[in-house]
Design an enzyme around this catalytic site. Structure first.
Site, PDB file in Angstrom:
ATOM      1  N   ARG A   1      16.877  17.543   1.541  1.00 57.71           N
ATOM      2  CA  ARG A   1      15.496  17.327   1.092  1.00 57.71           C
ATOM      3  C   ARG A   1      14.951  18.620   0.503  1.00 57.71           C
ATOM      4  NH1 ARG A   1      13.406  12.392   2.617  1.00 57.71           N
ATOM      5  NH2 ARG A   1      13.892  11.610   4.694  1.00 57.71           N
TER       6      ARG A   1
ATOM      7  N   GLN B   1      16.738  15.958  -2.704  1.00 55.86           N
ATOM      8  CA  GLN B   1      15.882  14.778  -2.622  1.00 55.86           C
ATOM      9  C   GLN B   1      14.410  15.116  -2.374  1.00 55.86           C
ATOM     10  OE1 GLN B   1      19.546  12.439  -0.509  1.00 55.86           O
ATOM     11  NE2 GLN B   1      17.541  11.477  -0.338  1.00 55.86           N
TER      12      GLN B   1
ATOM     13  N   HIS C   1      14.455  12.659  -7.576  1.00 63.65           N
ATOM     14  CA  HIS C   1      15.645  13.231  -6.920  1.00 63.65           C
ATOM     15  C   HIS C   1      16.569  13.852  -7.976  1.00 63.65           C
ATOM     16  CE1 HIS C   1      14.439  11.382  -3.299  1.00 63.65           C
ATOM     17  NE2 HIS C   1      15.387  10.490  -3.125  1.00 63.65           N
TER      18      HIS C   1
ATOM     19  N   THR D   1       0.815  -1.229   0.000  1.00 68.32           N
ATOM     20  CA  THR D   1       0.000   0.000   0.000  1.00 68.32           C
ATOM     21  C   THR D   1       0.846   1.275   0.000  1.00 68.32           C
ATOM     22  OG1 THR D   1      -0.064  -0.227   2.401  1.00 68.32           O
ATOM     23  CG2 THR D   1      -1.995  -1.007   1.188  1.00 68.32           C
ATOM     24  N   GLY D   2       2.171   1.143   0.107  1.00 70.47           N
ATOM     25  CA  GLY D   2       3.037   2.328   0.191  1.00 70.47           C
ATOM     26  C   GLY D   2       3.382   2.905  -1.171  1.00 70.47           C
TER      27      GLY D   2
ATOM     28  N   SER E   1       9.117  11.919  -1.781  1.00 74.54           N
ATOM     29  CA  SER E   1       8.771  10.501  -1.920  1.00 74.54           C
ATOM     30  C   SER E   1       9.714   9.590  -1.138  1.00 74.54           C
ATOM     31  CB  SER E   1       8.777  10.097  -3.390  1.00 74.54           C
ATOM     32  OG  SER E   1      10.030  10.428  -3.972  1.00 74.54           O
TER      33      SER E   1
ATOM     34  N   GLN F   1      12.750   8.704  -8.014  1.00 72.48           N
ATOM     35  CA  GLN F   1      13.154   8.018  -6.791  1.00 72.48           C
ATOM     36  C   GLN F   1      12.319   6.763  -6.547  1.00 72.48           C
ATOM     37  OE1 GLN F   1      11.204   8.154  -3.593  1.00 72.48           O
ATOM     38  NE2 GLN F   1      12.695   6.701  -2.787  1.00 72.48           N
TER      39      GLN F   1
ATOM     40  N   CYS G   1      18.136   4.995  -2.747  1.00 69.41           N
ATOM     41  CA  CYS G   1      17.743   5.630  -4.021  1.00 69.41           C
ATOM     42  C   CYS G   1      18.823   6.541  -4.594  1.00 69.41           C
ATOM     43  CB  CYS G   1      16.448   6.408  -3.821  1.00 69.41           C
ATOM     44  SG  CYS G   1      16.459   7.425  -2.342  1.00 69.41           S
TER      45      CYS G   1
ATOM     46  N   VAL H   1       6.283   2.975  -2.767  1.00 70.56           N
ATOM     47  CA  VAL H   1       7.071   2.050  -3.591  1.00 70.56           C
ATOM     48  C   VAL H   1       6.247   0.803  -3.919  1.00 70.56           C
ATOM     49  CG1 VAL H   1       9.162   0.620  -3.631  1.00 70.56           C
ATOM     50  CG2 VAL H   1       9.257   2.943  -2.706  1.00 70.56           C
TER      51      VAL H   1
ATOM     52  N   ARG I   1      -3.511  -2.727   9.482  1.00 66.43           N
ATOM     53  CA  ARG I   1      -4.345  -1.552   9.160  1.00 66.43           C
ATOM     54  C   ARG I   1      -4.959  -1.648   7.770  1.00 66.43           C
ATOM     55  NH1 ARG I   1       0.241   0.823  11.520  1.00 66.43           N
ATOM     56  NH2 ARG I   1       1.361   0.808   9.542  1.00 66.43           N
TER      57      ARG I   1
HETATM   58  P1  A2P Z   1       0.193   0.185   5.778  1.00 65.18           P
HETATM   59  O1  A2P Z   1      -0.344   1.011   4.633  1.00 65.18           O
HETATM   60  O2  A2P Z   1      -0.735  -0.912   6.168  1.00 65.18           O
HETATM   61  O3  A2P Z   1       0.698   1.011   6.926  1.00 65.18           O
HETATM   62  P2  A2P Z   1       5.436   4.209   2.684  1.00 65.18           P
HETATM   63  O4  A2P Z   1       6.922   3.967   2.564  1.00 65.18           O
HETATM   64  O5  A2P Z   1       4.846   4.813   1.470  1.00 65.18           O
HETATM   65  O6  A2P Z   1       5.107   4.925   3.951  1.00 65.18           O
HETATM   66  O7  A2P Z   1       4.772   2.737   2.812  1.00 65.18           O
HETATM   67  C1  A2P Z   1       5.111   1.842   3.815  1.00 65.18           C
HETATM   68  C2  A2P Z   1       4.500   0.477   3.528  1.00 65.18           C
HETATM   69  O8  A2P Z   1       4.938  -0.429   4.549  1.00 65.18           O
HETATM   70  C3  A2P Z   1       2.984   0.466   3.559  1.00 65.18           C
HETATM   71  O9  A2P Z   1       2.497  -0.486   2.645  1.00 65.18           O
HETATM   72  C4  A2P Z   1       2.714   0.022   4.988  1.00 65.18           C
HETATM   73  O10 A2P Z   1       1.458  -0.618   5.167  1.00 65.18           O
HETATM   74  C5  A2P Z   1       3.796  -0.999   5.167  1.00 65.18           C
HETATM   75  N1  A2P Z   1       4.055  -1.238   6.591  1.00 65.18           N
HETATM   76  C6  A2P Z   1       4.407  -0.333   7.521  1.00 65.18           C
HETATM   77  N2  A2P Z   1       4.548  -0.934   8.721  1.00 65.18           N
HETATM   78  C7  A2P Z   1       4.309  -2.257   8.553  1.00 65.18           C
HETATM   79  C8  A2P Z   1       4.289  -3.404   9.388  1.00 65.18           C
HETATM   80  N3  A2P Z   1       4.583  -3.325  10.679  1.00 65.18           N
HETATM   81  N4  A2P Z   1       3.962  -4.600   8.841  1.00 65.18           N
HETATM   82  C9  A2P Z   1       3.678  -4.699   7.524  1.00 65.18           C
HETATM   83  N5  A2P Z   1       3.667  -3.638   6.667  1.00 65.18           N
HETATM   84  C10 A2P Z   1       3.978  -2.439   7.165  1.00 65.18           C
END
Ligand code: A2P
Length: 351
Positions: free
Chosen positions: A236, A157, A243, A13-14, A160, A316, A130, A16, A41
């Protein structure tokens, strides 16, 4: 029948993770199954892949059963927490975090630079930082012509690098500031909109922040030159996702500009962008969404007879993270390196 693979994205979901999903689709990665993992979550959240919804699952011990490749981008602590389970399940972890990068038994790979290093993995391959990926793609072709003696890098940078929430925060900051309100600062320590600040990672006793030391140590490991002289200043800037870097290179002998341009115009993963008449050179908005590292403003260092200056911009999220990871996965499957190998193959097949 050609083979296909069960891939899991940890951190789907992040910023990357979302890009990884797109790249697997765009590059028609041979998938037998795609598993999307994130924190509890996000469990049940639908993400689109090839027009169909896949539900995100909360990462768990069983999540890696039957998985061949895990593309991890959920932060260092999450990578550390799940690495054993991933390796035990027989999968290869391509990790975007800094958790394992400097471990001697973990290859640190930029496919355009040191593809053969991937063959020696023992279940984990690290994706470099990166800024290091973007810089090494641009300067390694020059290093092959004449070994680089010293690198001085200054980075600009984008938001992102701190994740999807940080990108949203910069937008919210800009709106707040334009409305005369206090900008929110949750992801960043200070407002980034209409501002810039030295990279906010911990500072060592010599005054260098972690991000700067990543450029030093990771470049040495990737180039296999343990005493390479590298110094960096990382900053940043209020750009959303690409970047920029100003790089000064020192060689033992003068390096002709013609050779540098010729080499970089044929280098894998590099696009030379130079229009001296229009004063048009790489910009983050042009690099956004592109696979290549844009390089330009190649010029003689006025202060050193054997020095070169260059400027680069690279996405990046894409080449600086997700694309590099997918290219490593492609390298593994094209060379049959999913299972650890001890003898690096002489002939490395790229995608
Ligand atoms: P979630 O969306 O459920 O928090 P970014 O680098 O864009 O902040 O994204 C971080 C990614 O890592 C997201 O998909 C986030 O999921 C996931 N993440 C963060 N903490 C955990 C965790 N403890 N276990 C699994 N995934 C995680």
């Amino acid at each position: 029948m050609s083979q296909s693979y069960h891939v899991a994205i940890l951190g789907a979901t992040g910023a990357v993770g979302t890009e990884l999903l797109q790249l697997l689709e765009e590059r028609q990665f041979p998938l037998s199954k795609l598993t999307l993992l994130a924190s509890p979550r996000s469990a049940g959240q639908p993400l689109l892949f090839k027009g169909k919804e896949i539900l995100v699952e909360a990462v768990s011990d069983r999540a890696f059963d039957g998985v061949d490749i895990v593309l991890a981008s959920a932060g260092g602590s999450t990578s550390k927490a799940w690495a054993d389970a991933i390796v035990k399940a027989g999968a290869v972890m391509i990790d975007n975090s800094s958790a394992f990068r400097m471990q001697p038994n973990v290859p640190l790979v930029v496919p355009e630079v040191n593809p053969k290093a991937a063959a020696a993995h023992q279940g984990i391959i690290a994706n470099p930082n990166c800024t290091t990926i973007l810089m090494t793609v641009a300067i390694y072709p020059l290093h092959q012509v004449q070994p680089i003696q010293r690198i001085v890098a200054s980075t600009y940078q984008s938001a992102s690098g701190a994740g999807a929430r940080a990108m949203e925060e910069v937008k919210a900051q800009a709106i707040a500031i334009l409305n005369g309100e206090q900008p929110p600062t949750e992801s960043f320590p200070y407002p980034l909109a209409f501002n810039l600040f030295p990279h906010n990672t911990p500072i060592n006793e010599q005054g260098y922040c972690e991000e700067e030391m990543k450029m030093v140590n990771e470049t040495r490991k990737i180039f296999e030159v343990p005493d390479l002289r590298v110094s960096a200043t990382c900053v940043r800037v209020p750009v959303l996702r690409a970047h920029s870097e100003a790089i000064n290179l020192e060689f033992a002998q003068p390096f002709s500009l013609e050779t540098a341009r010729d080499v970089l115009s044929h280098a894998p993963g590099v696009k030379l962008v130079e229009d001296w008449e229009r004063n048009y050179f790489p910009m983050p908005i042009d690099a956004t969404g592109k696979d290549e590292v844009l390089v330009g403003r190649i010029r003689q260092d006025l202060s050193h007879p054997s020095g070169l200056e260059l400027w680069l911009c690279g996405d990046q999220v894409r080449k600086g993270a997700a694309l590099n990871a997918v290219q490593i996965a492609e390298l593994l499957i094209n060379n049959n390196w999913l299972k650890p190998t001890t003898v690096p193959s002489a002939a490395v097949s790229h995608s």
